[in-house]
Design an enzyme around this catalytic site. Structure first.
Site, PDB file in Angstrom:
ATOM      1  CB  SER A  49      -0.892   0.008   1.248  1.00 15.26           C
ATOM      2  OG  SER A  49      -0.088   0.203   2.407  1.00 15.26           O
ATOM      3  CG  ASP A  84      -3.417  -3.050  -2.129  1.00 12.38           C
ATOM      4  OD1 ASP A  84      -4.244  -3.280  -3.036  1.00 12.38           O
ATOM      5  OD2 ASP A  84      -3.660  -3.230  -0.919  1.00 12.38           O
ATOM      6  CG  ASP A 105      -8.875   2.711  -5.654  1.00  9.59           C
ATOM      7  OD1 ASP A 105      -9.859   2.981  -6.376  1.00  9.59           O
ATOM      8  OD2 ASP A 105      -8.985   2.444  -4.446  1.00  9.59           O
ATOM      9  N   GLY A 178     -10.846  -5.241   5.847  1.00  7.57           N
ATOM     10  CA  GLY A 178     -10.925  -5.423   7.300  1.00  7.57           C
ATOM     11  C   GLY A 178     -11.992  -6.431   7.665  1.00  7.57           C
ATOM     12  CG  HIS A 207      -9.393  -5.275  -3.486  1.00  4.91           C
ATOM     13  ND1 HIS A 207      -8.353  -4.487  -3.101  1.00  4.91           N
ATOM     14  CD2 HIS A 207      -9.262  -5.453  -4.822  1.00  4.91           C
ATOM     15  CE1 HIS A 207      -7.622  -4.172  -4.160  1.00  4.91           C
ATOM     16  NE2 HIS A 207      -8.152  -4.753  -5.226  1.00  4.91           N
ATOM     17  N   GLY A 209     -10.061  -9.935   1.315  1.00  5.80           N
ATOM     18  CA  GLY A 209     -10.080 -11.399   1.457  1.00  5.80           C
ATOM     19  C   GLY A 209     -10.173 -11.907   2.890  1.00  5.80           C
ATOM     20  CB  THR A 232      -7.400  -7.429   7.924  1.00  9.33           C
ATOM     21  OG1 THR A 232      -7.591  -6.203   7.229  1.00  9.33           O
ATOM     22  CG2 THR A 232      -7.791  -7.254   9.374  1.00  9.33           C
TER      23      THR A 232
HETATM   24  P1  13P Z   1      -8.227  -7.312   3.922  1.00 12.50           P
HETATM   25  O1  13P Z   1      -7.417  -6.370   4.756  1.00 12.50           O
HETATM   26  O2  13P Z   1      -9.659  -7.275   4.277  1.00 12.50           O
HETATM   27  O3  13P Z   1      -7.661  -8.680   3.944  1.00 12.50           O
HETATM   28  O4  13P Z   1      -8.168  -6.751   2.430  1.00 12.50           O
HETATM   29  C1  13P Z   1      -6.930  -6.630   1.791  1.00 12.50           C
HETATM   30  C2  13P Z   1      -7.055  -5.905   0.516  1.00 12.50           C
HETATM   31  O5  13P Z   1      -8.025  -5.991  -0.189  1.00 12.50           O
HETATM   32  C3  13P Z   1      -5.912  -5.072   0.100  1.00 12.50           C
HETATM   33  O6  13P Z   1      -6.166  -4.373  -1.067  1.00 12.50           O
END
Ligand code: 13P
Length: 287
Positions: A49, A84, A105, A178, A207, A209, A232
């Protein structure tokens, strides 16, 4: 050597499995994810990120660390290094720094602006042999304690962006980053099917996941999802293992204060999470 995400995602889309994108924050996370991918003979995408890039002192540091690690650890499975949720400027910085893949994005822009900016990046990525992920329909998530619902993308807008020649497309289907709230309605497979009908064989990206039930993950893969992002869940398992180690007082015994020992249980926990996800996504043995 770093590779783009194109080949691995084409194979995943055709073979009906998904490649995991696991976000990295530091050396320990990167090492845990790369060694797990190698042990399981799975392709992998390392997500960075903009915040994590800054934390690691900048994208050039990230490229140096990841390339060095691939060489020193003899990692032979395909690895893509991917920005990301990049801003337009962030994307350009990652092209310059030597990433092999980027996500732009533009989901918060009006669709015409998202199209215009994505179009420019398609050309830039072609010139630099990089893969490009675009997003339509913003993925919600927790911000300042408020959980925003995930949008469902407009399939016609998805087609507009897909037709520009991006490598992969993240379409919002009610997924969020999250933890999912108690009253979450689940993924919108209706939206996913409609998007798939419009964009054909284009690999789709899921996204958020973390916390999606296994049966929904499997159904999403059967409907064209070829890349699933996880962040997360690695953070939670890392934090829980580190906390346990400290609470048990192990950090106070012997050489427990050694940062290499202190961070080891967390790194093991990330390895276990990554393994579990790769098995669920079906990417084991596909390198
Ligand atoms: P999570 O933090 O919910 O696993 O999502 C990760 C994500 O989509 C990063 O772009």
């Amino acid at each position: 050597m770093l590779v783009t995400a194109e080949e691995m995602l084409k194979k995943a889309r055709a073979g009906k499995y998904a490649v995991g994108q696991f976000n990295i924050n530091n050396l320990e996370w990167t090492k845990a994810i790369l060694t797990t991918a190698q042990e399981l003979n799975s392709p992998v995408i390392l997500g960075v990120s903009e915040g994590a890039g800054k934390y690691m002192t900048g994208y050039k540091t990230v490229v140096g660390m990841v390339k060095g690690m691939i060489e020193e650890l003899n990692i032979t499975v395909p690895v893509a290094l991917h920005l990301d949720h990049g801003s337009y400027e962030g994307c350009l910085k990652c092209v310059e720094a030597g990433f092999s893949s980027i996500m732009f994005d533009g989901s918060h822009y009006p669709i015409e602006e998202n199209v215009a900016k994505t179009k420019e990046l398609v050309e830039i990525c072609k010139k630099n042999n990089m893969s490009l992920e675009a997003e339509v329909g913003s993925i919600g998530g927790e911000e300042d304690g408020v959980i925003g619902a995930g949008e469902c993308a407009d399939p016609d807008e998805c087609k507009k962006i897909a037709d520009l020649g991006v490598t992969m497309l993240a379409a919002g289907i009610g997924n969020i980053h999250g933890k999912y709230p108690e009253n979450w309605k689940g993924l919108s497979f209706e939206t996913l099917e409609a998007v798939k009908d419009k964009v054909g064989d284009m690999p789709l990206v899921l996204h958020g996941g973390t916390g999606i039930p296994a049966d929904m993950i499997k159904k999403a893969i059967s409907l064209g999802v070829a890349k699933i992002n996880v962040n997360t869940e690695c953070q939670l398992s890392f934090a829980a293992a580190t906390r346990k180690y400290i609470e048990e007082g192990k950090d106070l015994q012997g050489k427990g204060f050694d940062p290499r020992k202190l961070l080891a249980p967390g790194a093991e926990a990330i390895k276990a999470t990554v393994k579990e996800k790769m098995e669920l996504f079906g990417s084991v043995g596909r390198a």
